[in-house]
Design an enzyme around this catalytic site. Structure first.
Site, mmCIF file in Angstrom:
data_model
loop_
_atom_site.group_PDB
_atom_site.id
_atom_site.type_symbol
_atom_site.label_atom_id
_atom_site.label_comp_id
_atom_site.label_asym_id
_atom_site.label_seq_id
_atom_site.Cartn_x
_atom_site.Cartn_y
_atom_site.Cartn_z
ATOM 1 N N LYS A 11 43.349 5.587 -21.607
ATOM 2 C CA LYS A 11 42.994 5.198 -22.981
ATOM 3 C C LYS A 11 42.840 6.447 -23.833
ATOM 4 O O LYS A 11 42.661 7.566 -23.334
ATOM 5 C CB LYS A 11 41.702 4.383 -22.998
ATOM 6 N N ASP A 139 32.572 2.309 -19.737
ATOM 7 C CA ASP A 139 33.938 2.203 -20.243
ATOM 8 C C ASP A 139 34.754 1.121 -19.543
ATOM 9 O O ASP A 139 35.837 0.771 -20.015
ATOM 10 C CB ASP A 139 34.676 3.533 -20.063
#
Length: 298
Positions: A11, A139
């Site tokens: 990401k 996360d």
């Protein structure tokens, strides 16, 4: 023996505002995050005679004991799903470097959750998977969404972007580059905490900037920013020196992702990628990881 292959995308934090510290010790975030078309690969093989889940990784520096987020995710899955599904042998092929701020370990954990749920015929609904993910790490829930999101809370609240904003991001090219060193995430956040309110971004300011962009999203007005750069750049001076050179020499929009040490530059069709990569290697050395990637926001 059943087997399954799951992609675990990296990401990028296109913007990251750390707005303050919570009572539970975590930090509050407002972040625009998108998955990439590049990442790790996780294989799952059922092991009916095994007494526990096991992990093998092709990268010698990655721990394969219970401290690895893949096995932590498996343990969380089994706490929530109690029908006695067979244990699994995980085979992790790493591409995303550790200590980079690219979410490699968290994405691997989410891939483990998705893979285990698929092998077990989907016993857990998405809300249950999100609960598992939040237990493993802040996360991890992000990587269950599979699209660009606005991340809030400590990272467990992820709201997918409106389609117009996703269309702006979809397929856009970036250059990811990481020096031969990493930045400990806990250290970076601790520096913010120790310097107090002046180093945080007010929540209202972060939300306003994001809302303005979401109301009329364009690639040119993408609200880049990351206040974790302040403590990281003070210690790791090689990062801001190179980013400033790239901005001045090639007119690139570039930032650090997450807590670093990886950085990114937004590429345009006319960007001289070969020359840019040469400049990066001259600054950070031959061991620098450089990867051209695309945003995978849908």
């Amino acid at each position: 023996m059943a087997s399954l292959c799951v992609f675990a995308p990296a990401k990028i934090n296109l913007s990251l505002a750390v707005t303050g510290r919570r009572d539970d010790g975590f930090h509050e975030l407002v972040s625009l995050v998108a998955p990439l078309d590049w990442g790790d690969t996780l294989w799952l093989e059922t092991a009916h005679d095994a007494m526990a889940d096991t992990l093998h990784c092709d990268h010698p520096g990655v721990p394969t004991d219970a401290s690895n987020l893949v096995l932590k995710a498996a343990a969380a899955f089994r706490r929530h799903q109690k029908t006695g599904a067979p244990f699994v042998h995980f085979i992790l092929q790493k591409s995303v470097p550790a200590g980079a701020g690219l979410g490699g370990g968290s994405s691997d954990a989410a891939a483990a959750l998705r893979g285990l749920n698929q092998l077990a015929a989907q016993p857990l609904k998405m809300d249950q998977l999100r609960a598992c993910a939040a237990e493993v790490g802040s996360d991890v829930p992000l990587f269950l969404e599979g699209t660009a999101v606005v991340m809030r809370g400590r990272g467990e609240i992820n709201d997918p972007l409106p389609m117009a904003a996703r269309d702006v991001l979809w397929g856009r090219e970036l250059l990811i580059f990481k020096p031969p060193f990493g930045v400990p995430t806990a250290w970076a956040y601790r520096q913010l905490r120790e310097h107090g309110a002046a180093w945080y971004v007010p929540t209202a300011k972060a939300e306003e900037a994001l809302a303005q962009w979401l109301a009329q999203p364009t690639w040119e007005t993408l609200p880049l920013g990351n206040n974790l750069e302040r403590p990281v750049f003070e210690k790791y001076v090689a990062l801001p020196v190179l980013l400033d050179e790239l901005r001045q020499k090639y007119r690139l929009r570039c930032r650090m992702s997450g807590s670093g040490s990886a950085c990114f530059a937004l590429l345009e069709p006319a960007s001289p990628q070969v020359a840019i990569e040469q400049t990066i290697r001259e600054a950070w050395g031959a061991e620098t990881v450089i990867r051209a990637v695309r945003l995978a926001s849908h």
